[in-house]
Design an enzyme around this catalytic site. Structure first.
Site, PDB file in Angstrom:
ATOM      1  N   LYS A  95       7.551  -4.248   3.929  1.00 32.33           N
ATOM      2  CA  LYS A  95       8.337  -3.390   4.785  1.00 32.33           C
ATOM      3  C   LYS A  95       8.024  -1.930   4.519  1.00 32.33           C
ATOM      4  O   LYS A  95       8.304  -1.053   5.326  1.00 32.33           O
ATOM      5  CB  LYS A  95       9.839  -3.626   4.500  1.00 32.33           C
ATOM      6  CG  LYS A  95      10.307  -5.041   4.760  1.00 32.33           C
ATOM      7  CD  LYS A  95      11.768  -5.184   4.264  1.00 32.33           C
ATOM      8  CE  LYS A  95      12.244  -6.605   4.458  1.00 32.33           C
ATOM      9  NZ  LYS A  95      13.530  -6.850   3.821  1.00 32.33           N
ATOM     10  N   GLY A  96       7.474  -1.669   3.335  1.00 34.74           N
ATOM     11  CA  GLY A  96       7.369  -0.301   2.838  1.00 34.74           C
ATOM     12  C   GLY A  96       6.620   0.659   3.737  1.00 34.74           C
ATOM     13  O   GLY A  96       6.893   1.857   3.753  1.00 34.74           O
ATOM     14  N   GLU A 105      -0.829   0.887   4.417  1.00 25.01           N
ATOM     15  CA  GLU A 105       0.023   0.561   3.257  1.00 25.01           C
ATOM     16  C   GLU A 105       0.797   1.781   2.802  1.00 25.01           C
ATOM     17  O   GLU A 105       0.347   2.916   2.972  1.00 25.01           O
ATOM     18  CB  GLU A 105      -0.853   0.079   2.091  1.00 25.01           C
ATOM     19  CG  GLU A 105      -0.779  -1.400   1.819  1.00 25.01           C
ATOM     20  CD  GLU A 105       0.559  -1.881   1.251  1.00 25.01           C
ATOM     21  OE1 GLU A 105       1.617  -1.279   1.534  1.00 25.01           O
ATOM     22  OE2 GLU A 105       0.541  -2.886   0.541  1.00 25.01           O
ATOM     23  N   ASP A 106       1.949   1.530   2.201  1.00 23.92           N
ATOM     24  CA  ASP A 106       2.736   2.633   1.637  1.00 23.92           C
ATOM     25  C   ASP A 106       2.083   3.158   0.368  1.00 23.92           C
ATOM     26  O   ASP A 106       1.847   4.353   0.221  1.00 23.92           O
ATOM     27  CB  ASP A 106       4.183   2.189   1.374  1.00 23.92           C
ATOM     28  CG  ASP A 106       4.298   0.878   0.602  1.00 23.92           C
ATOM     29  OD1 ASP A 106       3.261   0.295   0.221  1.00 23.92           O
ATOM     30  OD2 ASP A 106       5.436   0.423   0.380  1.00 23.92           O
ATOM     31  N   ASP A 124      -0.977   0.120  -5.967  1.00 21.30           N
ATOM     32  CA  ASP A 124      -0.658   0.141  -7.389  1.00 21.30           C
ATOM     33  C   ASP A 124      -1.796  -0.594  -8.109  1.00 21.30           C
ATOM     34  O   ASP A 124      -2.860  -0.028  -8.318  1.00 21.30           O
ATOM     35  CB  ASP A 124       0.713  -0.535  -7.537  1.00 21.30           C
ATOM     36  CG  ASP A 124       1.299  -0.433  -8.916  1.00 21.30           C
ATOM     37  OD1 ASP A 124       1.064   0.563  -9.592  1.00 21.30           O
ATOM     38  OD2 ASP A 124       2.033  -1.353  -9.323  1.00 21.30           O
ATOM     39  N   LYS A 151      -1.842   5.012  -6.859  1.00 24.08           N
ATOM     40  CA  LYS A 151      -1.729   5.200  -8.314  1.00 24.08           C
ATOM     41  C   LYS A 151      -3.030   4.714  -8.937  1.00 24.08           C
ATOM     42  O   LYS A 151      -3.111   3.560  -9.389  1.00 24.08           O
ATOM     43  CB  LYS A 151      -0.571   4.362  -8.864  1.00 24.08           C
ATOM     44  CG  LYS A 151       0.807   4.805  -8.465  1.00 24.08           C
ATOM     45  CD  LYS A 151       1.823   3.897  -9.168  1.00 24.08           C
ATOM     46  CE  LYS A 151       3.222   4.123  -8.698  1.00 24.08           C
ATOM     47  NZ  LYS A 151       4.151   3.075  -9.200  1.00 24.08           N
ATOM     48  N   PHE A 206       7.432   5.449 -11.085  1.00 27.20           N
ATOM     49  CA  PHE A 206       7.975   4.623 -10.020  1.00 27.20           C
ATOM     50  C   PHE A 206       8.661   5.529  -9.009  1.00 27.20           C
ATOM     51  O   PHE A 206       9.576   6.263  -9.344  1.00 27.20           O
ATOM     52  CB  PHE A 206       8.964   3.575 -10.544  1.00 27.20           C
ATOM     53  CG  PHE A 206       9.207   2.502  -9.529  1.00 27.20           C
ATOM     54  CD1 PHE A 206       8.341   1.415  -9.436  1.00 27.20           C
ATOM     55  CD2 PHE A 206      10.250   2.597  -8.628  1.00 27.20           C
ATOM     56  CE1 PHE A 206       8.529   0.443  -8.459  1.00 27.20           C
ATOM     57  CE2 PHE A 206      10.449   1.627  -7.649  1.00 27.20           C
ATOM     58  CZ  PHE A 206       9.587   0.550  -7.573  1.00 27.20           C
ATOM     59  N   ASP A 211      10.906   1.270  -1.792  1.00 26.16           N
ATOM     60  CA  ASP A 211      12.209   0.834  -2.283  1.00 26.16           C
ATOM     61  C   ASP A 211      12.221   0.534  -3.773  1.00 26.16           C
ATOM     62  O   ASP A 211      11.181   0.358  -4.408  1.00 26.16           O
ATOM     63  CB  ASP A 211      12.631  -0.440  -1.548  1.00 26.16           C
ATOM     64  CG  ASP A 211      11.862  -1.669  -2.050  1.00 26.16           C
ATOM     65  OD1 ASP A 211      10.612  -1.617  -2.068  1.00 26.16           O
ATOM     66  OD2 ASP A 211      12.504  -2.652  -2.452  1.00 26.16           O
ATOM     67  N   ARG A 259      14.857   3.249   0.811  1.00 23.58           N
ATOM     68  CA  ARG A 259      13.778   3.383   1.801  1.00 23.58           C
ATOM     69  C   ARG A 259      14.073   4.495   2.793  1.00 23.58           C
ATOM     70  O   ARG A 259      13.176   5.062   3.400  1.00 23.58           O
ATOM     71  CB  ARG A 259      13.605   2.080   2.596  1.00 23.58           C
ATOM     72  CG  ARG A 259      13.138   0.893   1.788  1.00 23.58           C
ATOM     73  CD  ARG A 259      12.755  -0.236   2.745  1.00 23.58           C
ATOM     74  NE  ARG A 259      12.653  -1.533   2.089  1.00 23.58           N
ATOM     75  CZ  ARG A 259      11.582  -1.983   1.445  1.00 23.58           C
ATOM     76  NH1 ARG A 259      10.528  -1.226   1.341  1.00 23.58           N
ATOM     77  NH2 ARG A 259      11.561  -3.176   0.894  1.00 23.58           N
TER      78      ARG A 259
HETATM   79  P1  IMP Z   1      -0.082  -3.900  -5.891  1.00 25.95           P
HETATM   80  O1  IMP Z   1      -0.480  -5.291  -5.501  1.00 25.95           O
HETATM   81  O2  IMP Z   1       0.182  -3.824  -7.389  1.00 25.95           O
HETATM   82  O3  IMP Z   1      -1.046  -2.830  -5.456  1.00 25.95           O
HETATM   83  O4  IMP Z   1       1.338  -3.688  -5.232  1.00 25.95           O
HETATM   84  C1  IMP Z   1       1.581  -2.686  -4.318  1.00 25.95           C
HETATM   85  C2  IMP Z   1       2.982  -2.824  -3.778  1.00 25.95           C
HETATM   86  O5  IMP Z   1       3.946  -2.665  -4.834  1.00 25.95           O
HETATM   87  C3  IMP Z   1       3.263  -1.696  -2.821  1.00 25.95           C
HETATM   88  O6  IMP Z   1       2.921  -2.055  -1.492  1.00 25.95           O
HETATM   89  C4  IMP Z   1       4.742  -1.461  -3.010  1.00 25.95           C
HETATM   90  O7  IMP Z   1       5.473  -2.320  -2.162  1.00 25.95           O
HETATM   91  C5  IMP Z   1       4.995  -1.822  -4.441  1.00 25.95           C
HETATM   92  N1  IMP Z   1       4.989  -0.620  -5.301  1.00 25.95           N
HETATM   93  C6  IMP Z   1       4.041  -0.213  -6.163  1.00 25.95           C
HETATM   94  N2  IMP Z   1       4.366   0.943  -6.782  1.00 25.95           N
HETATM   95  C7  IMP Z   1       5.578   1.289  -6.276  1.00 25.95           C
HETATM   96  C8  IMP Z   1       6.455   2.416  -6.504  1.00 25.95           C
HETATM   97  O8  IMP Z   1       6.218   3.338  -7.305  1.00 25.95           O
HETATM   98  N3  IMP Z   1       7.607   2.415  -5.772  1.00 25.95           N
HETATM   99  C9  IMP Z   1       7.943   1.433  -4.880  1.00 25.95           C
HETATM  100  N4  IMP Z   1       7.141   0.374  -4.636  1.00 25.95           N
HETATM  101  C10 IMP Z   1       5.974   0.299  -5.332  1.00 25.95           C
HETATM  102 MG    MG Z   2       4.210  -2.714   0.024  1.00 29.31          MG
END
Ligand code: IMP
Ligand code: MG
Length: 181
Positions: free
Chosen positions: A42-43, A97-98, A101, A129, A150, A157, A163
């Site tokens: 949803k982000g 994507e939002d 990570d 990140k 974070f 969220d 959000r």
């Molecule tokens: P990844 O698979 O580790 O890259 O996960 C990414 C997802 O984790 C993002 O699409 C977000 O939904 C969530 N996420 C990662 N870092 C944050 C943060 O700092 N705040 C909120 N959501 C995050």
């Molecule tokens: Mg996400």
């Protein structure tokens, strides 16, 4: 430990500049083409809504929702909770994507989308990140790299909350303890 929203890390004004820059870059790169933007729910909804209004080439939108298997991150295997309505074969696709990570969710999602034979497939993330990356991922459009904190707001969220905040803020422990401590 209970959490609270700390100082603003990225203001709504800076976010608007990011969207304008990325929209202009995408519009220049896709001159003469039509694009299909895929919002990862949803982000990414807030970012997608702003970004699409900065894009001047014809575009359609669609939505997808995925969940990492096994509760926590790090397997890199995702389950599709809501699939696309549209067929992406022969389309120029940009996944929106939002934040990236570890990159594991997105890298697995890309593997799924590639099997559907799009004409091209790129990624546009509002935040990144880079220090936390585990999957190898070529991110074509990045709004802003941020430190390993974070963050919440602008669609992002913590346990479903925050959000709706218009700016990006860092979430910190409030020092009070609490139910979930
Ligand atoms: P990844 O698979 O580790 O890259 O996960 C990414 C997802 O984790 C993002 O699409 C977000 O939904 C969530 N996420 C990662 N870092 C944050 C943060 O700092 N705040 C909120 N959501 C995050
Ligand atoms: Mg996400």
């Amino acid at each position: 430990m209970a959490k609270k929203v700390s100082e603003v890390l990225v203001s709504r004004t800076e976010i608007a500049e990011i969207c304008a820059r990325l929209g202009a870059e995408i519009s220049a790169d896709y001159q003469g083409k039509e694009i299909l933007l895929i919002c990862v729910l949803k982000g990414a909804i807030v970012f997608m809504a702003d970004l699409m209004r900065e894009i001047t080439v014809p575009c359609e939108i669609d939505f997808m929702s995925v969940q990492s298997y096994s509760g926590t991150k790090s397997t890199g295997v995702v389950r599709i909770l809501k699939d696309l309505d549209l067929d992406i074969a022969d389309r120029h696709v940009i996944v929106v994507e939002d934040i990236i990570d570890s990159g594991l969710t997105l890298s697995h999602l890309l593997d799924i989308l590639k099997t559907r034979k799009p004409a091209s497939l790129k990624i546009c993330a509002c935040f990144d990140k880079p220090d936390r990356r585990l999957a190898e991922l070529d991110v074509d459009y990045i709004g802003m790299a941020i430190p390993d904190e974070f963050i919440v707001g602008y669609g992002l969220d913590y346990e479903g909350q925050y959000r709706n905040l218009p700016d990006i803020s860092i979430l910190v422990d409030d020092g009070q303890g609490g139910m979930n401590e």
